[in-house]
Design a protein around this motif. Structure first.
Motif, PDB file in Angstrom:
ATOM      1  N   ILE A 123      21.214 -19.010 -42.828  1.00 13.82           N
ATOM      2  CA  ILE A 123      19.841 -18.660 -43.206  1.00 13.82           C
ATOM      3  C   ILE A 123      19.769 -18.730 -44.729  1.00 13.82           C
ATOM      4  CG2 ILE A 123      18.041 -16.893 -43.103  1.00 13.82           C
ATOM      5  CD1 ILE A 123      19.467 -15.733 -40.658  1.00 13.82           C
ATOM      6  N   MET A 126      17.679 -15.507 -50.312  1.00 17.79           N
ATOM      7  CA  MET A 126      16.312 -15.076 -50.589  1.00 17.79           C
ATOM      8  C   MET A 126      15.622 -15.935 -51.648  1.00 17.79           C
ATOM      9  SD  MET A 126      15.353 -12.777 -48.513  1.00 17.79           S
ATOM     10  CE  MET A 126      13.914 -11.965 -49.211  1.00 17.79           C
ATOM     11  N   SER A 129      14.600 -19.158 -50.264  1.00 17.03           N
ATOM     12  CA  SER A 129      13.571 -18.979 -49.235  1.00 17.03           C
ATOM     13  C   SER A 129      12.194 -18.904 -49.842  1.00 17.03           C
ATOM     14  CB  SER A 129      13.815 -17.673 -48.462  1.00 17.03           C
ATOM     15  OG  SER A 129      15.043 -17.718 -47.808  1.00 17.03           O
ATOM     16  N   VAL A 130      12.067 -18.114 -50.904  1.00 15.76           N
ATOM     17  CA  VAL A 130      10.713 -17.844 -51.399  1.00 15.76           C
ATOM     18  C   VAL A 130      10.242 -18.798 -52.487  1.00 15.76           C
ATOM     19  CG1 VAL A 130      10.914 -15.395 -50.835  1.00 15.76           C
ATOM     20  CG2 VAL A 130      11.382 -16.172 -53.181  1.00 15.76           C
ATOM     21  N   CYS A 131      11.138 -19.436 -53.208  1.00 15.20           N
ATOM     22  CA  CYS A 131      10.707 -20.231 -54.371  1.00 15.20           C
ATOM     23  C   CYS A 131       9.517 -21.120 -53.985  1.00 15.20           C
ATOM     24  CB  CYS A 131      11.830 -21.110 -54.914  1.00 15.20           C
ATOM     25  SG  CYS A 131      11.239 -22.216 -56.209  1.00 15.20           S
ATOM     26  N   PRO A 132       8.324 -20.807 -54.508  1.00 15.10           N
ATOM     27  CA  PRO A 132       7.115 -21.490 -54.042  1.00 15.10           C
ATOM     28  C   PRO A 132       7.062 -22.931 -54.502  1.00 15.10           C
ATOM     29  CG  PRO A 132       6.574 -19.922 -55.784  1.00 15.10           C
ATOM     30  CD  PRO A 132       8.035 -19.781 -55.523  1.00 15.10           C
TER      31      PRO A 132
ATOM     32  N   LYS B  11      15.436 -19.340 -37.659  1.00 14.33           N
ATOM     33  CA  LYS B  11      16.349 -18.197 -37.834  1.00 14.33           C
ATOM     34  C   LYS B  11      15.835 -17.247 -38.896  1.00 14.33           C
ATOM     35  CE  LYS B  11      20.727 -20.457 -37.210  1.00 14.33           C
ATOM     36  NZ  LYS B  11      22.070 -20.497 -37.775  1.00 14.33           N
ATOM     37  N   ASN B  12      15.794 -15.990 -38.541  1.00 13.61           N
ATOM     38  CA  ASN B  12      15.481 -14.942 -39.517  1.00 13.61           C
ATOM     39  C   ASN B  12      16.619 -13.942 -39.513  1.00 13.61           C
ATOM     40  OD1 ASN B  12      12.272 -15.603 -38.768  1.00 13.61           O
ATOM     41  ND2 ASN B  12      12.712 -15.001 -40.870  1.00 13.61           N
ATOM     42  N   GLU B  49      10.825 -10.113 -45.073  1.00 13.59           N
ATOM     43  CA  GLU B  49      11.624 -11.251 -44.597  1.00 13.59           C
ATOM     44  C   GLU B  49      10.685 -12.466 -44.589  1.00 13.59           C
ATOM     45  OE1 GLU B  49      14.779 -11.764 -43.804  1.00 13.59           O
ATOM     46  OE2 GLU B  49      14.575 -13.672 -42.752  1.00 13.59           O
ATOM     47  N   PRO B  50      11.171 -13.594 -45.146  1.00 16.80           N
ATOM     48  CA  PRO B  50      10.290 -14.776 -45.195  1.00 16.80           C
ATOM     49  C   PRO B  50       9.858 -15.235 -43.793  1.00 16.80           C
ATOM     50  CG  PRO B  50      12.243 -15.087 -46.577  1.00 16.80           C
ATOM     51  CD  PRO B  50      12.468 -13.836 -45.783  1.00 16.80           C
ATOM     52  N   TYR B  52       9.369 -18.349 -42.271  1.00 19.64           N
ATOM     53  CA  TYR B  52       9.626 -19.774 -42.516  1.00 19.64           C
ATOM     54  C   TYR B  52       8.709 -20.692 -41.725  1.00 19.64           C
ATOM     55  CZ  TYR B  52      14.008 -17.995 -44.473  1.00 19.64           C
ATOM     56  OH  TYR B  52      14.941 -17.320 -45.208  1.00 19.64           O
ATOM     57  N   GLY B  59       7.284 -19.803 -45.571  1.00 24.37           N
ATOM     58  CA  GLY B  59       8.215 -18.769 -46.022  1.00 24.37           C
ATOM     59  C   GLY B  59       8.144 -18.472 -47.504  1.00 24.37           C
ATOM     60  N   LYS B  60       7.459 -19.333 -48.248  1.00 28.23           N
ATOM     61  CA  LYS B  60       7.390 -19.149 -49.702  1.00 28.23           C
ATOM     62  C   LYS B  60       6.523 -17.950 -50.052  1.00 28.23           C
ATOM     63  CE  LYS B  60       9.327 -23.177 -49.990  1.00 28.23           C
ATOM     64  NZ  LYS B  60      10.767 -23.177 -50.145  1.00 28.23           N
ATOM     65  N   LEU B  61       6.903 -17.296 -51.131  1.00 31.50           N
ATOM     66  CA  LEU B  61       6.132 -16.150 -51.617  1.00 31.50           C
ATOM     67  C   LEU B  61       6.186 -16.166 -53.133  1.00 31.50           C
ATOM     68  CD1 LEU B  61       7.678 -13.396 -49.314  1.00 31.50           C
ATOM     69  CD2 LEU B  61       5.367 -14.296 -49.106  1.00 31.50           C
TER      70      LEU B  61
END
Ligand code: SF4
Ligand code: SF4
Lengths: 180, 713
Positions: A123, A126, A129-132, B11-12, B49-50, B52, B59-61
C-alpha cells in the motif's frame, strides 16, 4: 515489494500535503520525516520534495555505532530503534542527503521508513498517496523505467535544457528510490 | 447502510480495532474522497485514510484535507450553547438559549414586522441543510431577508452562466475527462493552492501534450509551467477576454456552424470586440501583445479545449461580464457540450454548487426556481404546505443586508455556517453592523469572529457528525457520511431549525427525524426545476460514484455533460455578450498608487475559522503577509521580512513584506484568511457587481509605507 518511490521534482506545487500526511502514518508519532523546499522563492515558486533515498548501502546505518538503523528484508531503511539509538547524531551528519531528523527532547533520531506498515503490504506510503500533483509516486520498477525513457525523449523533442542564466527555473526532474 | 465503500482489489490500511467510514473532505469544491478512521471500541476519530478509488481525486488530498479530521474532536469546539451576559459568554442549557431566541425573535417581529429578522447562510454544508436554511427563513421566520455567503464566492459565475446558458452548472463536463483535453485556458485561479487535487488531471493531459494558458497577475505554481502566462493587471479581465475574442474572430478560429446553430448575438459580439486589437488590449491589461497573440493561437487551434476560471475573474464589480466573456471563448470555438471540452468554474466552498441552487439566495427557491415566478412560488408553497400568499418576496444580497442593518430595517440576524466578519469586504463597516443589531444568533462549532459579536451561539456539529449529500464542482451529487455521534451538546443545523420553528409555531413544517427525510422532501422540491435532483437517491450515489444533476427520474442516468444539444435559454441558443471596457471601481491615484489584490494560500480555507486551529496548517502559515516584487519594494526601500503599513481609502493595517519576482512589479497581494487586525478585508472595496452583487475583492487602490524605525529596534 517491488515498488519504487518516484519523485518528479518539477511537478511539486509546494502544498506540503506530503508532510501533513507523513505525520498521519501510524508509526510516525505525528512528526513528519520528509522535506519540501523552495528552490529560491525570490526567483520562482518552484518547490521540491525530499525524502529518504532508501540507499542500498546506507551511510546513516553504516556510521551508527549502536547499530540502531535496521534494514528490512525488502531493503527499507527504518528509523532508528528507540532502545538502541544513543543520540550521537552521526547519522544526521553521515547522510549525504540531509535526511535523518533529530529530536533533541527525546535525544533520538527519526527518519522516513517508507511508511513500512503500509508499504510492506504494497500500500502506498502516505506522502505518495496524497500528493495531489503526482510529484511523489509509489510505482512499479518497470513503470519507472518507462517514465524515465519518455522524459528524456520529451526533453529532446522540446529542447528544454537549463542554461547558466535560467537554471534556477529547473530542478532535477525525477529521482527513483527503490529497494529490491 | 454500508459505511465503507471500496472497489474490488483496492487495498487500504485498516488498523486493528478500527473501522473506516467513506466520505469526502469538509472543505473545498473538489470534495476529495477520503475514509475516516474510527476506533471501534471508543468511537473516537483516529485519522484519515486515502480513498484511492474515488474516481475524481484518486486518494489525493491537500494538506487541509489530510488534517480535516482534526477539527472534529478539537479542544476549541463549542460544547454548550453560549449566551452573552454583561458582555461575556456564559455556558447555558439548550432550553435557556432557545427560549431566549424565541422571546427575542417574537418581540422583534411583533414590534418591527416580519422582515426585522434575517438569515445569513453558507454553503460549506450539505444540500439537506442548505435547502432547509431557505425554508427556515421563509416558513419559520417568514422574513424576506435571506441570503448567503456564495455572494462572496460563486455568484458571478452563477450570474454569468445564467445569462449565457440559462442554467448554472459550474462545469459543463465531468472532470474525469480533463486528462483528454488539448488545451486549458485558466483565468484567475491559483489552482495549485486552491484546488490542489485537480492538478493531477492537468499533469496527465500535459504528459500527452496538452497546452496551458494561465491568466493571473502572479506567477502562481500553475502559471510557472504554463505555455503562456498572461500576467494581467488585476481588474482587466474583460479587456483581455475581449482581446482574445477579437483574435479568434480575426484569425478565423471561429466554429461558424456551431455559432450559427447554437448562439445568439454573434454580430453584436463581433462589433463589440472589434476595438480590442492586441495593441489596445495590451495597453489596458499590461500584458505583452505577443503573448496575447500566442495565447489566442494556441487556444484557437486546439481541437479540444476547456476554459476555466475562479474568484480572480469573478470577484470584481464586472464579475458577471468577465464570466460571460471567458465563456464565449469556448462558445466561439464550438466547445460546449462535447467530450473533454467546455467551460468550468472552480467552485470554492465544499457545496458551493448545491448550496446555491436550492433557495438560500434572496431571489431563489429550490431547484433553481425564481421567487418572482408565481408558478414556482405556487409549487414550492405546495411542497412546504403553506399558502402561496405567505411566501415572502425577494430580499437583498448578502452585503446589502449589512446596509439594511445600518438603516435599521434588519434588527436581528441568524448566521449559519458562515463567518462574514472575516469574509465580507470593507470589514469595519460589517463589524459596525453586527454591533448595531438588537440580536445576533450564530450557529458554529468554533467561536468565529462573527460568533464573538453574537448574543447567542449555538454549538453545531462538524461535517463528520451528520449524514447528507453535497454537490461537487462538477455538478456530481455525492454522499457525506456520519463518522461519529454529535460531540458534547452540539446539534446539527437542521435540528436547530426544527426546534426554533417548533417554538415559533411552525413545527409541523419541520417534522424531520433524519437528513434522509429532508432529502426526500428536497428531491420533490427540485422536481421540474432547472437543478432537478428528483431522480437521485442515496443508494444510487453509492452505486454510481455520485450522480450528476439534472436527473429528473430514478431511471435517468444523470447528466455528466450538459448542453449537448441545446442550452437552457428560451430559444435554446447560448447568449453571446457585448461588453465594452470599464475600469475597476477603484483605480490607482496619487494618494493610492498601487493595486492591491487579495486571495488564498493552500494552508487555509476561507475565513480560516477552521484551518487556523489546525497545528500543521498554522505552522506553515500563521499570519498574512504582503507579497510584492523586489522592484516595487526597492522603490520604497523595503526589505524582505520588514513590517510595513498598507492603507486603502477604507482602512489601514500592518503586514510583513514577502518578496518574490514571481509576480507583477506593480501590485501587492495579501491573503485574506484572518480576522480583526489581521483582516485584509478591512481594506477591500465593497463595490458590487450590478447583477451578481459580488463585491470587488480582487482589486482596489492602496498605498504602502515604511514604518518608522523605533529606537532600539
Ligand atoms: S504533496 Fe506533492 S506537490 Fe505537495 S509539497 Fe509534497 S511533493 Fe510537492
Ligand atoms: S480542501 Fe479541497 S482539495 Fe483539499 S483535500 Fe479538501 S476537497 Fe480536496
Amino acid at each position: 515489494m517491488n515498488k519504487i518511490m518516484y519523485l518528479e521534482f518539477e511537478r511539486c506545487i509546494g502544498c506540503r500535503a506530503c508532510q501533513a500526511a507523513c505525520r498521519e502514518c501510524g508509526d510516525h508519532d505525528a512528526k513528519e520525516r520528509n522535506y519540501v523546499e523552495h528552490v529560491d522563492f525570490m526567483e520562482s515558486r518552484q518547490t521540491f520534495p525530499m525524502m529518504c533515498m532508501q540507499c542500498k548501502d546506507p551511510a546513516c546505518a553504516r556510521v551508527c555505532p549502536a547499530n540502531a538503523i535496521q534494514i528490512t528484508e525488502e531493503g527499507v531503511v527504518l528509523s532508528a530503534s528507540e532502545e538502541k539509538c544513543i543520540g550521537c547524531r552521526n547519522c544526521t551528519f553521515g547522510c549525504p542527503f540531509g535526511i535523518p531528523k533529530f529530536d533533541f527532547e527525546q535525544n533520538k533520531m527519526y527518519k522516513c521508513d517508507m511508511c513500512y506498515d503500509r508499504s510492506k503490504h504494497d500500500i502506498a506510503p502516505m506522502c505518495a498517496s496524497v500528493c495531489p500533483s503526482d510529484a511523489i509516486r509509489f510505482i512499479d520498477f518497470d513503470e519507472m523505467q518507462s517514465l524515465r525513457r519518455r522524459r528524456t525523449q520529451m526533453n529532446l523533442v522540446e529542447g528544454k535544457k537549463p542554461t547558466e542564466q535560467d537554471k534556477w527555473k529547473y530542478v532535477p526532474e525525477f529521482f527513483g528510490v527503490y529497494s529490491d | 447502510m454500508t459505511e465503507f465503500i471500496a472497489k474490488p482489489g483496492v487495498k487500504n490500511l485498516k488498523h486493528e480495532g478500527e473501522k473506516l467510514i467513506t466520505t469526502h473532505c469538509s472543505y473545498c469544491g473538489m470534495q476529495c474522497g477520503m475514509h475516516i478512521r474510527v476506533s471501534e471500541k471508543t468511537g473516537k476519530i483516529k485519522g484519515v485514510e486515502p480513498r484511492y478509488d474515488w474516481p475524481v481525486t484518486l486518494g489525493k488530498l491537500c494538506p487541509k484535507g489530510v488534517t480535516a479530521y482534526q477539527q472534529i474532536d478539537h479542544p476549541d469546539r463549542i460544547k454548550r450553547p453560549l449566551i452573552k451576559k454583561k458582555g461575556r459568554f456564559v455556558e447555558s442549557s439548550w432550553e435557556e438559549a432557545l427560549s431566549l431566541i424565541e422571546k427575542k425573535f417574537t418581540e422583534l417581529q411583533d414590534k418591527h414586522g416580519k422582515d426585522s429578522l434575517s438569515v445569513f447562510g453558507g454553503v460549506s454544508m450539505t444540500n439537506e441543510k442548505c435547502y432547509l436554511v431557505g425554508k427556515y427563513a421563509r416558513v419559520a421566520l417568514g422574513t424576506r431577508f435571506l441570503d448567503y455567503n456564495g455572494r462572496f464566492c460563486m455568484s458571478s459565475a452563477a450570474g454569468g452562466f445564467m445569462k449565457t446558458f440559462g442554467m448554472d452548472r459550474g462545469s459543463t463536463l465531468p472532470w474525469t475527462e480533463l486528462e483528454h483535453s488539448d488545451c486549458f485556458l485558466i483565468a484567475g485561479s491559483n489552482t495549485a493552492e486552491c484546488h490542489p487535487t485537480s492538478i493531477q488531471m492537468f499533469w496527465k493531459a500535459r504528459d500527452k501534450g496538452a497546452k496551458m494558458i494561465v491568466v493571473d497577475p502572479r506567477e502562481t505554481p500553475t502559471a510557472r509551467i504554463a505555455d503562456v502566462h498572461l500576467d494581467l493587471l488585476p481588474g482587466t479581465d474583460s479587456a483581455l477576454a475581449n482581446g482574445l475574442l477579437h483574435l479568434l474572430i480575426k484569425e478565423d478560429f471561429v466554429d461558424k456552424e456551431y455559432v450559427e446553430n447554437r448562439c445568439n448575438n454573434f454580430e453584436e459580439l463581433k462589433a463589440s470586440v472589434e476595438p480590442f486589437t492586441p495593441e489596445y488590449t495590451s495597453q489596458l491589461t499590461g500584458v505583452d501583445k505577443n503573448k496575447i497573440i500566442k495565447a489566442a493561437r494556441i487556444y484557437g487551434s486546439s481541437p479540444r479545449s476547456v476554459v476555466m476560471f475562479a474568484r480572480g475573474v469573478e470577484q470584481q464589480s464586472k464579475g458577471v461580464d468577465n464570466v460571460t466573456l471567458y465563456t464565449s471563448l469556448a462558445l466561439l470555438r464550438g466547445q460546449i457540450g462535447k467530450f473533454a471540452s467546455g467551460v468550468a468554474t472552480f467552485t470554492g466552498q465544499g457545496n458551493g454548487q448545491g448550496g446555491r441552487e436550492h433557495g438560500q439566495k434572496s431571489d431563489l427557491l429550490p431547484g433553481y426556481r425564481k421567487i418572482t415566478d408565481p408558478e414556482a412560488v405556487k409549487y414550492i408553497s405546495g411542497v412546504w404546505g403553506i399558502d402561496p400568499e405567505e411566501m415572502p418576496k425577494a430580499g437583498v444580497s448578502a452585503f446589502e443586508m449589512f446596509d439594511e442593518i445600518h438603516k435599521g430595517t434588519i434588527r436581528a440576524m441568524h448566521v449559519v455556517c458562515s463567518n462574514p466578519a472575516v469574509s465580507a469586504p470593507d470589514a469595519e463597516y460589517v463589524w459596525e453592523a453586527f454591533k448595531k443589531l438588537d440580536f445576533l444568533v450564530v450557529n458554529d462549532f468554533f467561536l468565529s469572529e462573527t460568533a464573538e459579536f453574537a448574543d447567542v451561539v449555538l454549538p453545531t456539529t462538524t461535517w463528520a457528525e451528520d449524514e447528507g449529500t453535497t454537490t461537487n464542482l462538477e455538478g456530481r451529487v455525492i454522499r457525506i457520511r456520519k463518522s461519529i455521534e454529535p460531540l458534547h451538546e452540539s446539534k446539527t443545523d437542521w435540528q436547530i431549525f426544527k426546534e426554533i420553528a417548533a417554538r415559533l409555531g411552525k413545527g409541523k413544517h419541520f417534522d424531520y427525524s433524519s437528513p434522509r427525510e429532508i432529502f426526500e422532501e428536497f428531491r420533490l422540491a427540485t422536481k421540474g426545476g432547472k437543478a432537478d435532483y428528483s431522480g437521485i437517491t442515496y443508494e444510487r450515489i453509492d452505486k454510481e460514484d455520485g450522480v450528476f444533476w439534472p436527473c429528473p427520474s430514478e431511471d435517468h442516468p444523470g447528466t455528466p455533460t450538459v448542453f449537448k444539444e441545446t442550452f437552457a435559454t428560451p430559444n435554446g441558443k447560448a447568449n453571446l455578450p457585448a461588453v465594452s471596457w470599464q475600469e475597476p471601481d477603484e483605480t490607482p491615484s496619487e494618494e493610492f498608487p498601487i493595486r492591491l489584490t487579495t486571495g488564498r494560500v493552500v494552508f487555509h480555507y476561507l475565513s480560516g475559522n477552521q484551518t487556523r486551529r489546525i497545528d500543521f496548517l498554522m505552522e506553515q502559515c500563521p499570519v498574512p503577509f504582503a507579497e510584492m516584487h523586489p522592484e516595487l519594494a526597492s522603490r520604497y526601500n523595503m526589505q524582505d521580512g520588514e513590517k510595513i503599513r498598507v492603507t486603502t481609502p477604507r482602512s489601514t493595517m500592518e503586514l510583513e513584506v514577502r518578496l518574490t519576482k514571481a509576480t507583477r512589479n506593480d501590485i501587492i497581494f495579501v491573503p485574506y484568511h484572518w480576522g480583526k487586525e489581521l483582516a485584509v478585508n478591512k481594506l477591500t472595496n465593497a463595490a458590487l457587481d450590478p447583477t451578481s452583487r459580488m463585491p470587488e475583492f480582487k482589486v482596489c487602490a492602496a498605498r504602502i509605507e515604511k514604518l518608522e524605525q523605533k529606537a532600539g529596534h
